[in-house]
Design an enzyme around this catalytic site. Structure first.
Site, PDB file in Angstrom:
ATOM      1  N   SER A  71       0.789  -1.230   0.000  1.00 23.62           N
ATOM      2  CA  SER A  71       0.000   0.000   0.000  1.00 23.62           C
ATOM      3  C   SER A  71       0.816   1.272   0.000  1.00 23.62           C
ATOM      4  O   SER A  71       0.337   2.313  -0.449  1.00 23.62           O
ATOM      5  CB  SER A  71      -0.942   0.001   1.216  1.00 23.62           C
ATOM      6  OG  SER A  71      -0.202  -0.061   2.425  1.00 23.62           O
TER       7      SER A  71
ATOM      8  N   LYS B  40     -11.982   0.453  -1.324  1.00 26.15           N
ATOM      9  CA  LYS B  40     -11.001   1.147  -2.158  1.00 26.15           C
ATOM     10  C   LYS B  40     -11.540   1.248  -3.583  1.00 26.15           C
ATOM     11  O   LYS B  40     -12.365   2.097  -3.857  1.00 26.15           O
ATOM     12  CB  LYS B  40      -9.646   0.474  -2.024  1.00 26.15           C
ATOM     13  CG  LYS B  40      -9.120   0.608  -0.581  1.00 26.15           C
ATOM     14  CD  LYS B  40      -7.831  -0.086  -0.337  1.00 26.15           C
ATOM     15  CE  LYS B  40      -7.306   0.198   1.061  1.00 26.15           C
ATOM     16  NZ  LYS B  40      -8.194  -0.248   2.159  1.00 26.15           N
TER      17      LYS B  40
ATOM     18  N   HIS C 195      -5.354  -3.397  -2.385  1.00 31.59           N
ATOM     19  CA  HIS C 195      -5.009  -2.374  -3.363  1.00 31.59           C
ATOM     20  C   HIS C 195      -4.883  -2.944  -4.768  1.00 31.59           C
ATOM     21  O   HIS C 195      -4.463  -2.233  -5.690  1.00 31.59           O
ATOM     22  CB  HIS C 195      -3.719  -1.662  -2.942  1.00 31.59           C
ATOM     23  CG  HIS C 195      -3.882  -0.885  -1.678  1.00 31.59           C
ATOM     24  ND1 HIS C 195      -4.301   0.437  -1.667  1.00 31.59           N
ATOM     25  CD2 HIS C 195      -3.726  -1.243  -0.382  1.00 31.59           C
ATOM     26  CE1 HIS C 195      -4.372   0.851  -0.414  1.00 31.59           C
ATOM     27  NE2 HIS C 195      -4.033  -0.142   0.383  1.00 31.59           N
TER      28      HIS C 195
END
Length: 391
Positions: free
Chosen positions: A183, A242, A211
């Site tokens: 990340s 996300k 991610h």
């Protein structure tokens, strides 16, 4: 409660120490929805600090799904899923995510942090060993600690070191845990080699695709999807918060593991269930990821343009993910660069220890499909203007 307490005195002492080291944090509320351009502190800024990689946090379709579910289910769920907090929306989302991930089963959690701190202790404990990449997310680190298993931290992405540790460590069970996209650095794990190491030494493998979900892979299902390793990884954790733009997390795994988590994962057992309207919103977001390939194409256009621009500034950059670090060293330098970028209309937060190792404070740029070419070029020009380049 007054500020004249023992705990307050401790807090003031610690806050002063943090301030002296440039490590004190402050909250800064947005005055606008999440998006490529936001209002914060009375300013309108181009936002490069959000993990909303596909711009779905403010998607009309995703919002409409949430609103319709609020009308049906209300706002709160009232209890854990094991009591009366379970709804058809939870089961629909788990089934939709299982199809998306091509997994036997999916289990929902309220956040990625809850997932990682619940899954690892559910699988391993005293007498077992867990092997963790040195740059894994804090939630994986804490999940390892909470498990009370022996924790072996191997150097970042060093598969040879991992293999030695696996070979030398006697344990009832061995579990390897790693991010797929890291990340803070945006690089990817050497996943094929990690899979081979786990197979050679009888270890289970859990990956955190937070991610990577929605960003990587032919279907947008992450690095395992991109490499065709879905069946080779025991557990794939992904977040809804996300690229999917909502809130919550899930693990794609076998039916047996998913069933075990219902009884043993403490954040699942003892937390009020994720609100049903967020489940409905996440289902709509997964549909968008699979049904709108141009969405990810726009993201990757921006990723490639930004990587090329960073290289033109003399900085190392590869288009591997939506995350790009610009490492500056000390906290004060990162804070100063963030302030000067803000003056140029660009919002990018300084990332400092303990989030990253000492001496690696940085600006962390996150690209989104909702950024325009003009937004990307503005960020690059602002970096040049504040002297964040070599040559």
């Amino acid at each position: 409660m007054t500020d004249d307490t023992v705990a307050a005195a401790w807090a003031r002492e610690d806050l002063e120490a943090l301030s002296e080291r440039g490590l004190r944090r402050y909250l800064e509320p947005l005055d606008s929805p999440q998006g490529p351009v936001v209002r914060v502190g009375g300013e309108t800024l181009v936002n490069f600090s959000s993990n909303d990689y596909l711009g779905l946090a403010s998607s009309p379709t995703v919002r409409a799904a949430a609103l319709a579910a609020v009308e049906r289910y209300g706002v709160g769920t009232g209890a854990s899923r094991l009591v009366v907090g379970d709804t058809a929306a939870h089961h629909r989302l788990e089934a939709r995510l299982a199809a998306f991930e091509r997994a036997e089963a999916v289990r929902l959690f309220n956040s990625g942090y809850a997932a990682n701190t619940g899954i690892i202790p559910a699988l391993v404990g005293p007498g077992d060993s867990v092997f963790s990449d040195a740059l894994n997310h804090a939630s994986l680190v804490d999940g390892c600690r909470l498990s009370r298993a022996r924790v072996c931290v191997y150097p970042h992405a060093d598969v040879e070191a991992l293999e030695r540790a696996l070979a030398e460590t006697p344990a009832r069970r061995k579990l390897v845990v790693t991010d797929t996209v890291f990340s803070m650095d945006g690089d990817t794990a050497p996943l094929r080699d990690i899979v081979a190491a786990c197979r050679a030494h009888g270890a289970a493998l859990m990956v955190d695709e937070a991610h990577a979900t929605g960003v990587l892979g032919a279907r947008g299902a992450g690095l395992c999807d991109e490499l065709g390793l879905e069946d080779a990884v025991d557990l794939r954790m992904g977040t809804l918060s996300k690229a999917l733009g909502v809130m919550g997390a899930y693990v794609a795994t076998s039916r047996a593991v998913a069933d075990l988590l219902v009884s043993r994962a403490r954040p699942f057992v003892f937390s009020t269930a994720l609100p049903a309207h967020l489940c409905a919103a996440a289902e709509a977001a997964v549909d968008a990821v699979e049904g709108d390939p141009p969405l990810r194409e726009r993201l990757w256009r921006n990723i490639r343009r930004f990587a090329e621009g960073l290289r033109s500034l003399g900085l190392q950059a590869e288009p591997r993910s939506a995350v790009f670090p610009v490492i500056l060293g000390e906290p004060e330098r990162a804070l100063d660069a963030a302030r000067r970028l803000r003056e140029a209309g660009v919002l990018v937060k300084a990332i400092r220890p303990p989030t990253v190792p000492e001496g690696t404070s940085r600006l962390r740029f996150c690209l989104s499909a909702s950024h325009t070419v003009g937004h990307v070029d503005l960020a690059l020009e602002a970096l040049r203007g504040v002297g964040v380049h070599r040559g």
